[in-house]
Write a protein that holds these residues in place. Sequence first.
Motif, PDB file in Angstrom:
ATOM      1  N   LEU A 129       9.770 -34.260 -47.373  1.00 38.10           N
ATOM      2  CA  LEU A 129       8.777 -35.157 -47.959  1.00 38.10           C
ATOM      3  C   LEU A 129       9.400 -36.546 -48.069  1.00 38.10           C
ATOM      4  CD1 LEU A 129       5.918 -35.071 -49.248  1.00 38.10           C
ATOM      5  CD2 LEU A 129       7.060 -34.860 -51.434  1.00 38.10           C
ATOM      6  N   MET A 130       8.712 -37.546 -47.504  1.00 42.42           N
ATOM      7  CA  MET A 130       9.246 -38.896 -47.612  1.00 42.42           C
ATOM      8  C   MET A 130       8.327 -39.748 -48.472  1.00 42.42           C
ATOM      9  SD  MET A 130      10.520 -41.605 -44.807  1.00 42.42           S
ATOM     10  CE  MET A 130       8.994 -42.461 -44.563  1.00 42.42           C
ATOM     11  N   ALA A 131       8.921 -40.373 -49.499  1.00 42.05           N
ATOM     12  CA  ALA A 131       8.144 -41.233 -50.396  1.00 42.05           C
ATOM     13  C   ALA A 131       8.570 -42.676 -50.173  1.00 42.05           C
ATOM     14  CB  ALA A 131       8.410 -40.836 -51.839  1.00 42.05           C
ATOM     15  N   THR A 132       7.578 -43.568 -50.053  1.00 45.46           N
ATOM     16  CA  THR A 132       7.878 -45.005 -49.957  1.00 45.46           C
ATOM     17  C   THR A 132       7.479 -45.646 -51.278  1.00 45.46           C
ATOM     18  OG1 THR A 132       7.350 -44.908 -47.612  1.00 45.46           O
ATOM     19  CG2 THR A 132       7.497 -47.100 -48.596  1.00 45.46           C
ATOM     20  N   SER A 133       8.447 -46.275 -51.928  1.00 44.84           N
ATOM     21  CA  SER A 133       8.176 -46.922 -53.221  1.00 44.84           C
ATOM     22  C   SER A 133       8.152 -48.434 -53.053  1.00 44.84           C
ATOM     23  CB  SER A 133       9.263 -46.585 -54.238  1.00 44.84           C
ATOM     24  OG  SER A 133       9.321 -45.218 -54.441  1.00 44.84           O
ATOM     25  N   GLN A 134       7.213 -49.051 -53.743  1.00 47.02           N
ATOM     26  CA  GLN A 134       7.136 -50.517 -53.728  1.00 47.02           C
ATOM     27  C   GLN A 134       7.786 -51.053 -54.995  1.00 47.02           C
ATOM     28  OE1 GLN A 134       3.298 -52.557 -52.831  1.00 47.02           O
ATOM     29  NE2 GLN A 134       3.637 -53.531 -54.788  1.00 47.02           N
ATOM     30  N   LEU A 135       8.865 -51.812 -54.818  1.00 46.40           N
ATOM     31  CA  LEU A 135       9.610 -52.296 -55.977  1.00 46.40           C
ATOM     32  C   LEU A 135       9.537 -53.825 -56.080  1.00 46.40           C
ATOM     33  CD1 LEU A 135      12.724 -50.028 -55.349  1.00 46.40           C
ATOM     34  CD2 LEU A 135      10.758 -49.514 -56.780  1.00 46.40           C
ATOM     35  N   PHE A 136       9.845 -54.331 -57.244  1.00 48.82           N
ATOM     36  CA  PHE A 136       9.860 -55.777 -57.502  1.00 48.82           C
ATOM     37  C   PHE A 136       8.593 -56.456 -56.974  1.00 48.82           C
ATOM     38  CE2 PHE A 136      14.267 -54.397 -57.517  1.00 48.82           C
ATOM     39  CZ  PHE A 136      14.665 -54.848 -58.763  1.00 48.82           C
ATOM     40  N   GLY A 137       7.449 -55.859 -57.326  1.00 48.23           N
ATOM     41  CA  GLY A 137       6.161 -56.450 -56.976  1.00 48.23           C
ATOM     42  C   GLY A 137       5.949 -56.582 -55.478  1.00 48.23           C
ATOM     43  N   GLY A 138       6.599 -55.732 -54.688  1.00 44.04           N
ATOM     44  CA  GLY A 138       6.353 -55.742 -53.235  1.00 44.04           C
ATOM     45  C   GLY A 138       7.428 -56.469 -52.452  1.00 44.04           C
ATOM     46  N   LYS A 139       8.481 -56.938 -53.140  1.00 41.92           N
ATOM     47  CA  LYS A 139       9.547 -57.652 -52.412  1.00 41.92           C
ATOM     48  C   LYS A 139      10.468 -56.648 -51.723  1.00 41.92           C
ATOM     49  CE  LYS A 139       9.541 -61.956 -55.007  1.00 41.92           C
ATOM     50  NZ  LYS A 139       8.709 -61.740 -56.184  1.00 41.92           N
ATOM     51  N   ILE A 140      10.548 -55.427 -52.263  1.00 42.98           N
ATOM     52  CA  ILE A 140      11.438 -54.405 -51.678  1.00 42.98           C
ATOM     53  C   ILE A 140      10.658 -53.095 -51.546  1.00 42.98           C
ATOM     54  CG2 ILE A 140      13.490 -52.970 -52.116  1.00 42.98           C
ATOM     55  CD1 ILE A 140      14.705 -55.310 -53.614  1.00 42.98           C
ATOM     56  N   PHE A 141      10.841 -52.409 -50.420  1.00 40.27           N
ATOM     57  CA  PHE A 141      10.296 -51.060 -50.247  1.00 40.27           C
ATOM     58  C   PHE A 141      11.470 -50.107 -50.096  1.00 40.27           C
ATOM     59  CE2 PHE A 141       6.749 -53.700 -49.199  1.00 40.27           C
ATOM     60  CZ  PHE A 141       5.666 -52.995 -49.690  1.00 40.27           C
ATOM     61  N   SER A 142      11.449 -49.016 -50.839  1.00 41.68           N
ATOM     62  CA  SER A 142      12.557 -48.059 -50.697  1.00 41.68           C
ATOM     63  C   SER A 142      11.995 -46.710 -50.252  1.00 41.68           C
ATOM     64  CB  SER A 142      13.320 -47.928 -52.023  1.00 41.68           C
ATOM     65  OG  SER A 142      12.748 -46.938 -52.816  1.00 41.68           O
ATOM     66  N   GLU A 143      12.765 -46.013 -49.444  1.00 33.59           N
ATOM     67  CA  GLU A 143      12.314 -44.717 -48.940  1.00 33.59           C
ATOM     68  C   GLU A 143      13.209 -43.616 -49.492  1.00 33.59           C
ATOM     69  OE1 GLU A 143      12.094 -45.220 -44.706  1.00 33.59           O
ATOM     70  OE2 GLU A 143      10.090 -46.097 -44.879  1.00 33.59           O
ATOM     71  N   THR A 144      12.584 -42.564 -50.000  1.00 39.42           N
ATOM     72  CA  THR A 144      13.329 -41.428 -50.542  1.00 39.42           C
ATOM     73  C   THR A 144      12.911 -40.186 -49.772  1.00 39.42           C
ATOM     74  OG1 THR A 144      13.053 -42.464 -52.711  1.00 39.42           O
ATOM     75  CG2 THR A 144      13.890 -40.207 -52.708  1.00 39.42           C
ATOM     76  N   VAL A 145      13.878 -39.453 -49.248  1.00 42.34           N
ATOM     77  CA  VAL A 145      13.547 -38.229 -48.521  1.00 42.34           C
ATOM     78  C   VAL A 145      13.990 -37.032 -49.367  1.00 42.34           C
ATOM     79  CG1 VAL A 145      13.950 -36.893 -46.417  1.00 42.34           C
ATOM     80  CG2 VAL A 145      13.786 -39.384 -46.301  1.00 42.34           C
ATOM     81  N   LEU A 146      13.034 -36.126 -49.608  1.00 39.29           N
ATOM     82  CA  LEU A 146      13.347 -34.936 -50.411  1.00 39.29           C
ATOM     83  C   LEU A 146      13.260 -33.717 -49.496  1.00 39.29           C
ATOM     84  CD1 LEU A 146      11.078 -35.800 -53.456  1.00 39.29           C
ATOM     85  CD2 LEU A 146      13.527 -36.104 -53.326  1.00 39.29           C
ATOM     86  N   ASN A 147      14.390 -33.091 -49.221  1.00 38.43           N
ATOM     87  CA  ASN A 147      14.284 -31.961 -48.291  1.00 38.43           C
ATOM     88  C   ASN A 147      13.863 -30.673 -48.996  1.00 38.43           C
ATOM     89  OD1 ASN A 147      16.735 -31.625 -49.477  1.00 38.43           O
ATOM     90  ND2 ASN A 147      17.911 -32.174 -47.645  1.00 38.43           N
ATOM     91  N   ASP A 148      13.869 -30.676 -50.346  1.00 38.53           N
ATOM     92  CA  ASP A 148      13.321 -29.503 -51.042  1.00 38.53           C
ATOM     93  C   ASP A 148      11.866 -29.770 -51.499  1.00 38.53           C
ATOM     94  OD1 ASP A 148      13.729 -31.312 -53.031  1.00 38.53           O
ATOM     95  OD2 ASP A 148      14.913 -29.998 -54.323  1.00 38.53           O
ATOM     96  N   CYS A 149      11.352 -30.951 -51.198  1.00 39.10           N
ATOM     97  CA  CYS A 149       9.963 -31.328 -51.532  1.00 39.10           C
ATOM     98  C   CYS A 149       9.644 -31.096 -53.012  1.00 39.10           C
ATOM     99  CB  CYS A 149       8.963 -30.557 -50.671  1.00 39.10           C
ATOM    100  SG  CYS A 149       9.194 -30.812 -48.925  1.00 39.10           S
ATOM    101  N   LYS A 150      10.590 -31.350 -53.860  1.00 43.43           N
ATOM    102  CA  LYS A 150      10.410 -31.063 -55.286  1.00 43.43           C
ATOM    103  C   LYS A 150      10.589 -32.348 -56.089  1.00 43.43           C
ATOM    104  CE  LYS A 150      12.333 -27.511 -58.267  1.00 43.43           C
ATOM    105  NZ  LYS A 150      13.291 -26.433 -58.296  1.00 43.43           N
TER     106      LYS A 150
END
Length: 322
Positions: A129-150
Motif C-alpha cells: 500500500l502506498m500513501a502520498t501525503s501532502q505536507l507544508f500546505g502542498g510544498k512537499i509530498f511524501s510517499e510511504t510504502v506499507l508492505n503489511d498494509c496496516k
Amino acid sequence: MSKGILVLADHTKEVITDVSYEMLGIGRKLADSMNQPLYSLIIGDGAEKFASGFGIADKVFVVADKKIEIAIPELIVQILKKIVTENDISLILVAGTNISSGVGPLLAAKLDYRFIHFCKNLIYENGELMATSQLFGGKIFSETVLNDCKGIFSILPGSFPAEAGKASRFPEIIDIPHPDDGLKIKFKAFIEPEAGDVDVTKESILVSVGRGIGSSDNISIADELVEIIGGAVCASRPIIDQGWLPLSRQIGKSGMIVKPKLYMALGISGAPEHIEGMKDAELIIAVNKDSAAPIFNVAQYGICADIDDIVPMLIDKLKERK
Ligand SMILES: Cc1cc2nc3c(=O)[nH]c(=O)nc-3n(C[C@H](O)[C@H](O)[C@H](O)COP(=O)(O)OP(=O)(O)OC[C@H]3O[C@@H](n4cnc5c(N)ncnc54)[C@H](O)[C@@H]3O)c2cc1C
C-alpha cells in the motif's frame, strides 16, 4: 494477516461531510482490490439516521447515544480499538481534520499501528500500500510504502471523488452500546462561531482580493464589480489578518472551502493554502501582474495586468453592456 478496512464517518449533527464519502469511495476501491470487507463507524447522538446512506460499506457500526453530543478523540479511540481488535481490521481511514490529529496518534499508540497523516492518495499494488501525503500546505509530498498494509490514514478533504462513496444499497447495521468507560476528558460545550455577514460557501460568484489589492480602500473596486455581476467579495488570508474584511470571508486552508460557478482572484499569488479553498470552482479567472504567479496554474483564464488598470476597464465594459 488481519483484514478489513474501516472508515470513521465525519459528520456534524445535521450532515455527513463530503470527506466521509470520499473515504468510503477510496475505501471500497481498496477493499475490492485487496479482497477485504469494508466497514464504517458512525458515532454520535442521532448517528443512526446516517447509517442507511452508507450502503457502499459491507457493515456499518453505529454508536448512537444521547450522551454523545460531540464525540471526543478519547471516546472515539476507545470504540475504534474495540471494533478493530474484535474484527481484526488492518486499515483505518479518518478525516484529515482536527479529528484526525486527536484520534490518529492516540489510536496508533493503543494498537501499535502506524499513523500516516494528510494523505492525498492511496494505491494498492503488488501486495503493498502506498500513501502520498501532502505536507507544508502542498510544498512537499511524501510517499510511504506499507508492505503489511496496516495503518491509520488521515485523508485530506477534497482528495477523492465523494460520488464514488455513495450507493443506493442498504448496509448491514450493527448497533454498539456506548462503552461508558470512565473517560478522563469530558466534553463541556460546543461554542458556535459568530455567524458571518455573508455565507461565502453559498455564493455562486466570488470576487476574491489578495494582497495585490494594495489597500483597504481599494477593496471598493471589488465591491463595485460585485454590484454589477452579483455574488460577494472574499479574500486571501493577509486581507483578513489586516482586518480589512471579516474572517467569514477568508478562503483557504484556515478559512472557507468554496465551489462557486465563478471565482475571480484579484492580486492573489496562489499559495497552496489559498488554492485548497477554491480549486474546485467551476471557472477561475485570475488577475495578477506577475506572469509566473502560481494562481495561473489553476485559472482557466489569466490576465497578466495591474488590478488598477484592468478592473476599472472591466467595470466600464460591463456597465456599457448593461
Ligand atoms: C497554516 C497556514 C494556513 C494558511 N491558511 C490560509 C488560508 O486559509 N487562506 C489564504 O489565503 N492563505 C492562507 N495562508 C497563507 C498563505 O500561505 C499565503 O501567504 C497567502 O495565501 C498569500 O496571500 P496573497 O496571495 O493575497 O498574497 P501574496 O502571496 O503576497 O500575493 C500577492 C499577489 O498580488 C500580486 N500583485 C501585487 N500587486 C498587484 C497589482 N497591483 N495588480 C495585480 N496583481 C498584483 C503579486 O504579484 C502577488 O502574486 C496560510 C498559511 C499557513 C502557514
